[in-house]
Design a protein around this motif. Structure first.
Motif, PDB file in Angstrom:
ATOM      1  N   LEU A  22      43.590 -75.630   3.010  1.00 51.75           N
ATOM      2  CA  LEU A  22      42.658 -75.191   1.972  1.00 51.75           C
ATOM      3  C   LEU A  22      42.901 -73.718   1.653  1.00 51.75           C
ATOM      4  O   LEU A  22      43.262 -72.929   2.532  1.00 51.75           O
ATOM      5  CB  LEU A  22      41.215 -75.378   2.430  1.00 51.75           C
ATOM      6  CG  LEU A  22      40.749 -76.818   2.606  1.00 51.75           C
ATOM      7  CD1 LEU A  22      39.355 -76.849   3.234  1.00 51.75           C
ATOM      8  CD2 LEU A  22      40.758 -77.562   1.277  1.00 51.75           C
ATOM      9  N   VAL A  24      40.783 -71.393   1.089  1.00 43.55           N
ATOM     10  CA  VAL A  24      39.912 -70.523   1.881  1.00 43.55           C
ATOM     11  C   VAL A  24      40.526 -70.219   3.242  1.00 43.55           C
ATOM     12  O   VAL A  24      40.462 -69.085   3.723  1.00 43.55           O
ATOM     13  CB  VAL A  24      38.482 -71.097   2.028  1.00 43.55           C
ATOM     14  CG1 VAL A  24      38.450 -72.370   2.864  1.00 43.55           C
ATOM     15  CG2 VAL A  24      37.538 -70.046   2.598  1.00 43.55           C
ATOM     16  N   HIS A  25      41.152 -71.217   3.869  1.00 48.04           N
ATOM     17  CA  HIS A  25      41.779 -70.981   5.174  1.00 48.04           C
ATOM     18  C   HIS A  25      43.049 -70.146   5.035  1.00 48.04           C
ATOM     19  O   HIS A  25      43.330 -69.302   5.894  1.00 48.04           O
ATOM     20  CB  HIS A  25      42.064 -72.305   5.876  1.00 48.04           C
ATOM     21  CG  HIS A  25      40.811 -73.053   6.224  1.00 48.04           C
ATOM     22  ND1 HIS A  25      39.854 -72.552   7.064  1.00 48.04           N
ATOM     23  CD2 HIS A  25      40.356 -74.262   5.816  1.00 48.04           C
ATOM     24  CE1 HIS A  25      38.860 -73.415   7.185  1.00 48.04           C
ATOM     25  NE2 HIS A  25      39.138 -74.467   6.422  1.00 48.04           N
ATOM     26  N   VAL A  38      33.648 -69.223   5.039  1.00 49.31           N
ATOM     27  CA  VAL A  38      33.609 -70.673   5.099  1.00 49.31           C
ATOM     28  C   VAL A  38      32.182 -71.034   5.459  1.00 49.31           C
ATOM     29  O   VAL A  38      31.707 -70.706   6.541  1.00 49.31           O
ATOM     30  CB  VAL A  38      34.577 -71.233   6.168  1.00 49.31           C
ATOM     31  CG1 VAL A  38      34.479 -72.744   6.241  1.00 49.31           C
ATOM     32  CG2 VAL A  38      36.002 -70.792   5.878  1.00 49.31           C
ATOM     33  N   ASP A  41      32.319 -76.244   3.674  1.00 45.51           N
ATOM     34  CA  ASP A  41      33.517 -77.068   3.447  1.00 45.51           C
ATOM     35  C   ASP A  41      33.265 -78.257   2.520  1.00 45.51           C
ATOM     36  O   ASP A  41      34.040 -79.205   2.506  1.00 45.51           O
ATOM     37  CB  ASP A  41      34.116 -77.583   4.766  1.00 45.51           C
ATOM     38  CG  ASP A  41      35.019 -76.569   5.436  1.00 45.51           C
ATOM     39  OD1 ASP A  41      35.586 -75.712   4.716  1.00 45.51           O
ATOM     40  OD2 ASP A  41      35.167 -76.639   6.661  1.00 45.51           O
ATOM     41  N   SER A  43      31.754 -77.592  -0.826  1.00 47.79           N
ATOM     42  CA  SER A  43      31.503 -76.938  -2.114  1.00 47.79           C
ATOM     43  C   SER A  43      30.024 -76.833  -2.465  1.00 47.79           C
ATOM     44  O   SER A  43      29.680 -76.559  -3.599  1.00 47.79           O
ATOM     45  CB  SER A  43      32.280 -77.610  -3.260  1.00 47.79           C
ATOM     46  OG  SER A  43      31.639 -78.804  -3.694  1.00 47.79           O
ATOM     47  N   CYS A  48      32.442 -69.362  -0.268  1.00 45.00           N
ATOM     48  CA  CYS A  48      33.891 -69.184  -0.369  1.00 45.00           C
ATOM     49  C   CYS A  48      34.357 -68.880  -1.796  1.00 45.00           C
ATOM     50  O   CYS A  48      35.554 -68.924  -2.077  1.00 45.00           O
ATOM     51  CB  CYS A  48      34.593 -70.445   0.138  1.00 45.00           C
ATOM     52  SG  CYS A  48      34.296 -71.878  -0.924  1.00 45.00           S
ATOM     53  N   LYS A  58      35.389 -72.366  -5.992  1.00 43.77           N
ATOM     54  CA  LYS A  58      35.061 -72.457  -4.578  1.00 43.77           C
ATOM     55  C   LYS A  58      36.358 -72.776  -3.849  1.00 43.77           C
ATOM     56  O   LYS A  58      36.927 -73.845  -4.016  1.00 43.77           O
ATOM     57  CB  LYS A  58      33.984 -73.500  -4.355  1.00 43.77           C
ATOM     58  CG  LYS A  58      32.670 -73.079  -5.012  1.00 43.77           C
ATOM     59  CD  LYS A  58      31.594 -74.102  -4.869  1.00 43.77           C
ATOM     60  CE  LYS A  58      30.333 -73.605  -5.562  1.00 43.77           C
ATOM     61  NZ  LYS A  58      29.262 -74.601  -5.490  1.00 43.77           N
ATOM     62  N   SER A  59      36.814 -71.828  -3.057  1.00 34.93           N
ATOM     63  CA  SER A  59      38.136 -71.946  -2.444  1.00 34.93           C
ATOM     64  C   SER A  59      38.215 -73.010  -1.358  1.00 34.93           C
ATOM     65  O   SER A  59      39.305 -73.333  -0.896  1.00 34.93           O
ATOM     66  CB  SER A  59      38.601 -70.594  -1.908  1.00 34.93           C
ATOM     67  OG  SER A  59      37.711 -70.087  -0.937  1.00 34.93           O
ATOM     68  N   CYS A  60      37.087 -73.605  -0.980  1.00 33.72           N
ATOM     69  CA  CYS A  60      37.132 -74.713  -0.023  1.00 33.72           C
ATOM     70  C   CYS A  60      37.461 -76.028  -0.716  1.00 33.72           C
ATOM     71  O   CYS A  60      37.652 -77.040  -0.046  1.00 33.72           O
ATOM     72  CB  CYS A  60      35.821 -74.833   0.757  1.00 33.72           C
ATOM     73  SG  CYS A  60      34.451 -75.540  -0.182  1.00 33.72           S
ATOM     74  N   THR A  61      37.529 -76.007  -2.043  1.00 32.83           N
ATOM     75  CA  THR A  61      37.853 -77.230  -2.788  1.00 32.83           C
ATOM     76  C   THR A  61      39.235 -77.168  -3.411  1.00 32.83           C
ATOM     77  O   THR A  61      39.608 -78.049  -4.178  1.00 32.83           O
ATOM     78  CB  THR A  61      36.818 -77.494  -3.903  1.00 32.83           C
ATOM     79  OG1 THR A  61      36.870 -76.424  -4.839  1.00 32.83           O
ATOM     80  CG2 THR A  61      35.419 -77.634  -3.345  1.00 32.83           C
TER      81      THR A  61
END
Length: 155
Positions: A22, A24-25, A38, A41, A43, A48, A58-61
């Motif tokens: 992802l 975000v990671h 985070v 996870d 959204s 994120c 949303k960087s977790c998506t």
């Protein structure tokens, strides 16, 4: 592994990532930019939130491979030459944070929104931030901060 490259806060980065990583990671672990949080996870919380090619996401998506070639901005990139961005300044001056966990995502969502709508109403700000959750502030001061930033940026 897949080789990707992207510009993050004005700096070009190249790295090998697993296709399932992802964004975000990638940002937190490989680039060590830990301002992007985070939270859920899924959204749901918006902790994120970053800007990707000028759009609030949303960087977790998003997979890191989907950001290949993108221009990414995180909260660490808001300040310029030691000067706070108007949104950062407004959050500070209007007490738009308490524990601070949601703050980076809130700020990035606000920056993205103010780029689209530089003179929003209170109701418009509330609607724009509805995808970002805060468990501490009750949102009043966050909305006040975004409106103050809009005034500052419009001056």
């Amino acid at each position: 592994m897949k080789r990707i490259s992207m510009t993050v806060n004005g700096v070009r980065h190249e790295a090998d990532v697993e296709p399932r990583t992802l964004l975000v990671h990638f940002i937190r672990e490989q680039l060590e930019l830990t301002g992007t949080n985070v939270g859920c996870d899924t959204s749901s919380c918006g902790a994120c939130t970053i800007l990707m090619n000028g759009q609030s996401v949303k960087s977790c998506t998003v997979l890191a491979v989907q950001a290949d070639g993108a221009d990414v901005a995180t909260v660490e990139g808001l300040a310029s030459n030691g000067d706070w961005h108007p949104v950062q300044k407004a959050f500070h001056e209007n007490h738009g944070l308490q524990c601070g966990f949601c703050t980076p995502g809130m700020m990035m969502a606000a920056v993205g929104y103010l780029d689209e709508n530089p003179a929003p109403t209170e109701d418009e700000v509330r609607l724009a931030l509805e995808g970002n959750l805060c468990r501490c502030t009750g949102y009043h001061n966050i909305v006040k901060a975004v409106l103050a930033a809009a005034d500052d940026m419009g001056s």
